[in-house]
Structures are given as C-alpha cells and as structure tokens.
Design an enzyme around this catalytic site. Structure first.
Site, PDB file in Angstrom:
ATOM      1  N   THR A 266       0.834  -1.204   0.000  1.00  0.00           N
ATOM      2  CA  THR A 266       0.000   0.000   0.000  1.00  0.00           C
ATOM      3  C   THR A 266       0.874   1.262   0.000  1.00  0.00           C
ATOM      4  O   THR A 266       0.706   2.136  -0.842  1.00  0.00           O
ATOM      5  CB  THR A 266      -0.907   0.021   1.253  1.00  0.00           C
ATOM      6  OG1 THR A 266      -0.111  -0.356   2.379  1.00  0.00           O
ATOM      7  CG2 THR A 266      -2.086  -0.891   1.122  1.00  0.00           C
TER       8      THR A 266
ATOM      9  N   PHE B  26      -8.554   5.135   4.216  1.00  0.00           N
ATOM     10  CA  PHE B  26      -8.170   4.156   5.241  1.00  0.00           C
ATOM     11  C   PHE B  26      -9.399   3.482   5.849  1.00  0.00           C
ATOM     12  O   PHE B  26      -9.317   2.861   6.903  1.00  0.00           O
ATOM     13  CB  PHE B  26      -7.351   4.849   6.341  1.00  0.00           C
ATOM     14  CG  PHE B  26      -6.032   5.386   5.847  1.00  0.00           C
ATOM     15  CD1 PHE B  26      -4.931   4.551   5.702  1.00  0.00           C
ATOM     16  CD2 PHE B  26      -5.886   6.721   5.499  1.00  0.00           C
ATOM     17  CE1 PHE B  26      -3.722   5.034   5.228  1.00  0.00           C
ATOM     18  CE2 PHE B  26      -4.682   7.215   5.024  1.00  0.00           C
ATOM     19  CZ  PHE B  26      -3.594   6.363   4.893  1.00  0.00           C
TER      20      PHE B  26
ATOM     21  N   CYS C 249      -8.157   1.196   8.922  1.00  0.00           N
ATOM     22  CA  CYS C 249      -6.750   0.792   8.869  1.00  0.00           C
ATOM     23  C   CYS C 249      -6.004   1.200  10.138  1.00  0.00           C
ATOM     24  O   CYS C 249      -5.932   2.383  10.469  1.00  0.00           O
ATOM     25  CB  CYS C 249      -6.090   1.455   7.662  1.00  0.00           C
ATOM     26  SG  CYS C 249      -4.337   1.112   7.568  1.00  0.00           S
TER      27      CYS C 249
HETATM   28  C1  HEM Z   1      -1.255   4.291   2.200  1.00  0.00           C
HETATM   29  C2  HEM Z   1      -1.194   3.224   2.935  1.00  0.00           C
HETATM   30  C3  HEM Z   1      -2.384   2.431   3.401  1.00  0.00           C
HETATM   31  C4  HEM Z   1      -3.678   2.476   2.954  1.00  0.00           C
HETATM   32  C5  HEM Z   1      -4.293   3.362   1.868  1.00  0.00           C
HETATM   33  C6  HEM Z   1      -4.405   1.490   3.735  1.00  0.00           C
HETATM   34  C7  HEM Z   1      -5.763   1.259   3.601  1.00  0.00           C
HETATM   35  C8  HEM Z   1      -6.456   0.301   4.314  1.00  0.00           C
HETATM   36  C9  HEM Z   1      -7.859   0.038   4.155  1.00  0.00           C
HETATM   37  C10 HEM Z   1      -8.805   0.762   3.196  1.00  0.00           C
HETATM   38  C11 HEM Z   1      -8.184  -0.956   5.005  1.00  0.00           C
HETATM   39  C12 HEM Z   1      -9.581  -1.587   5.175  1.00  0.00           C
HETATM   40  C13 HEM Z   1     -10.451  -0.710   6.047  1.00  0.00           C
HETATM   41  C14 HEM Z   1     -11.903  -1.039   5.908  1.00  0.00           C
HETATM   42  O1  HEM Z   1     -12.280  -1.937   5.148  1.00  0.00           O
HETATM   43  O2  HEM Z   1     -12.728  -0.357   6.540  1.00  0.00           O
HETATM   44  C15 HEM Z   1      -6.973  -1.345   5.695  1.00  0.00           C
HETATM   45  C16 HEM Z   1      -6.903  -2.342   6.629  1.00  0.00           C
HETATM   46  C17 HEM Z   1      -5.746  -2.712   7.271  1.00  0.00           C
HETATM   47  N1  HEM Z   1      -4.517  -2.090   7.189  1.00  0.00           N
HETATM   48 FE1  HEM Z   1      -4.059  -0.540   5.988  1.00  0.00          FE
HETATM   49  N2  HEM Z   1      -3.549   0.895   4.611  1.00  0.00           N
HETATM   50  C18 HEM Z   1      -2.307   1.434   4.460  1.00  0.00           C
HETATM   51  C19 HEM Z   1      -1.171   1.139   5.173  1.00  0.00           C
HETATM   52  C20 HEM Z   1      -1.104   0.234   6.196  1.00  0.00           C
HETATM   53  C21 HEM Z   1       0.046   0.013   7.049  1.00  0.00           C
HETATM   54  C22 HEM Z   1       1.371   0.797   6.961  1.00  0.00           C
HETATM   55  C23 HEM Z   1      -0.277  -1.007   7.895  1.00  0.00           C
HETATM   56  C24 HEM Z   1       0.521  -1.662   8.993  1.00  0.00           C
HETATM   57  C25 HEM Z   1       1.792  -1.497   9.228  1.00  0.00           C
HETATM   58  C26 HEM Z   1      -1.632  -1.413   7.604  1.00  0.00           C
HETATM   59  C27 HEM Z   1      -2.314  -2.425   8.229  1.00  0.00           C
HETATM   60  C28 HEM Z   1      -3.632  -2.748   8.002  1.00  0.00           C
HETATM   61  C29 HEM Z   1      -4.330  -3.865   8.659  1.00  0.00           C
HETATM   62  C30 HEM Z   1      -3.729  -4.849   9.640  1.00  0.00           C
HETATM   63  C31 HEM Z   1      -5.650  -3.834   8.205  1.00  0.00           C
HETATM   64  C32 HEM Z   1      -6.802  -4.775   8.585  1.00  0.00           C
HETATM   65  C33 HEM Z   1      -7.552  -4.164   9.759  1.00  0.00           C
HETATM   66  C34 HEM Z   1      -8.749  -5.020  10.194  1.00  0.00           C
HETATM   67  O3  HEM Z   1      -9.196  -5.878   9.436  1.00  0.00           O
HETATM   68  O4  HEM Z   1      -9.265  -4.785  11.304  1.00  0.00           O
HETATM   69  N3  HEM Z   1      -2.103  -0.629   6.571  1.00  0.00           N
HETATM   70  N4  HEM Z   1      -5.946  -0.551   5.274  1.00  0.00           N
END
Ligand code: HEM
Length: 209
Positions: A14, A138, A145
């Site tokens: 991402t 996010f 996220c």
């Molecule tokens: C620009 C960078 C990033 C974007 C655009 C992004 C975006 C997202 C989105 C859209 C979701 C799903 C949220 C939902 O469905 O409501 C998500 C979930 C998640 N993200 Fe990110 N993310 C980014 C970076 C990161 C980073 C750096 C980490 C960890 C080091 C991370 C860890 C996670 C995890 C573990 C989930 C799952 C959360 C859950 O299911 O409860 N993400 N992210």
C-alpha cells in the site's frame, strides 16, 4: 486475528504503491513538484536531511499526499465487510450477514462533492478547505486501517526525501503513463520510470550521509 505477515503485507504494498502514484503525479505536474521543493527548502533548508518529525510541518506536502490518496486510494473498495444486523440504508434493506463493499474510489471522484474531481490539485486541501468532504482511503469505524498514522508518516518521509535530495525529470519529456490496474489494490500498469539528479545544493549532505 492479525498476523505479522498480514501486517507486513498490508503495510508495504500500500505505502510503496501510494508513493509511486504520488511521484508520478508530481512528474506530470512540475509546478506542484517545484512548490513542494520550495516548501522543503524554506522550512528545512539544505544543510540537513528532512526527518520524520518534519513531515507534519510540511503543510503543502501533506496536501499532495491527501490528493494522491483521494485519486488513487490504495484499497479502492476497502476490504469486504459483513453487516452485523438487519438494517435499512438510504431506503435499501440490508439483511444481517450481507457482504458489503464500499467503493471509496467512486466516492473520492464524486463530481457532486469534488470540483473537477479528476484533476490533481493539492491546493483543494490547503488551509483545511476540503474539511467536511468525505474521504475514506483508510476506511472508517472499528475496522479502519490501524496503520494510517504510520503510513502517512512513511509516505510523507519518502516523498519529502526524494523531493529534497533530487531534481526530477520525465524520461524523454514524455507524460508518465497513469493507467490503473484492476484488483484489490490500485497498482500502476506501467511502473514509474524517471530521471533523477542529486541537487547541487544538497551535495554536502548527500556526501556525508
Ligand atoms: C497508504 C497506505 C495504506 C492504505 C491506503 C491502507 C488502507 C487500508 C484500508 C482501506 C483498510 C480496510 C479498512 C476497511 O475496510 O474499513 C486497511 C486495513 C488494514 N490495514 Fe491498511 N492501509 C495502508 C497502510 C497500512 C500500514 C502501513 C499497515 C501496517 C503497518 C496497515 C495495516 C492494516 C491492517 C492490519 C488492516 C486490517 C484491519 C482489520 O481488518 O481490522 N495498513 N488498510
């Protein structure tokens, strides 16, 4: 349950993809790139490298990151969610256990909310001008996220360093190809290639790095 592998997977592709989109947009909008470089020179100077703590002070750079996340949200349809109860949303009955997919990509390009939504215009975020407009790169709610703060810091830091240390040009002056790939994440179909030269004013810093 979130495993270390999930965290690394969710956190690396991402942020690297977003940085690639941001650099591509900057290369296609040299005036924005110049403005970002001028902000860094004015606030940080050229005698040291930008640090993670500087990123939040770089207001225009933050606008560039926001505008990139608006146009190219790394997860354009977020992750699938399941409704936990029967509900009615905007007149539609949504039974419990329905899989819900949110089209963040379309929301971010909605012409009703955003003026000239397809234009890359970081200025729309200057001085909180876009506050109140709906953006969910996010996600939102309990499953949003957890890496948001880290991601914004990493992208800001990477972009600021690239802009501070190098002068950038497009290969043969050709527009960077912005074709978007399909799938869960929004990748560039044609990987970014660009020409960069260390900035003369940063020579001492780079030599002593
Ligand atoms: C620009 C960078 C990033 C974007 C655009 C992004 C975006 C997202 C989105 C859209 C979701 C799903 C949220 C939902 O469905 O409501 C998500 C979930 C998640 N993200 Fe990110 N993310 C980014 C970076 C990161 C980073 C750096 C980490 C960890 C080091 C991370 C860890 C996670 C995890 C573990 C989930 C799952 C959360 C859950 O299911 O409860 N993400 N992210």
């Amino acid at each position: 349950m979130i495993s270390p592998q999930n965290l690394i997977g969710a956190g690396t592709e991402t942020t690297s993809t977003m940085t690639e989109w941001a650099m591509s947009l900057l290369l296609n909008h040299p005036a924005v790139l110049e403005k970002a470089q001028a902000e860094i020179d004015a606030l940080i100077g050229t005698s040291r490298l930008v640090s993670a703590d500087d990123v939040t002070r770089l207001a225009y750079l933050q606008c560039i990151v926001s505008e990139t996340l608006r146009l190219y949200p790394a997860a354009p349809t977020l992750l699938p969610h399941l409704s936990s109860a029967d509900s009615n949303v905007g007149g539609y009955n949504v039974p419990r256990d329905t899989m819900l997919i949110v089209n963040a990509y379309a929301i971010h390009r909605d012409p009703v909310a955003w003026e000239d939504p397809l234009e890359f215009r970081p200025e729309r975020f200057v001085d909180g001008k876009a506050d109140g407009l709906f953006m969910i790169p996010f996600g939102m709610g309990r499953r949003r996220c957890p890496g948001k703060t880290l991601a914004l810091r990493m992208i800001g830091m990477a972009l600021a360093t690239l802009v501070q240390c190098f002068d950038w040009e497009r290969v043969d002056g050709m527009e960077v190809d912005m074709t978007e790939g399909g799938g869960l994440t929004i990748a560039k179909v044609v990987p970014l290639e660009a020409v960069c030269r260390p900035r003369v004013v940063m020579r001492d810093v780079l030599q002593n790095f």
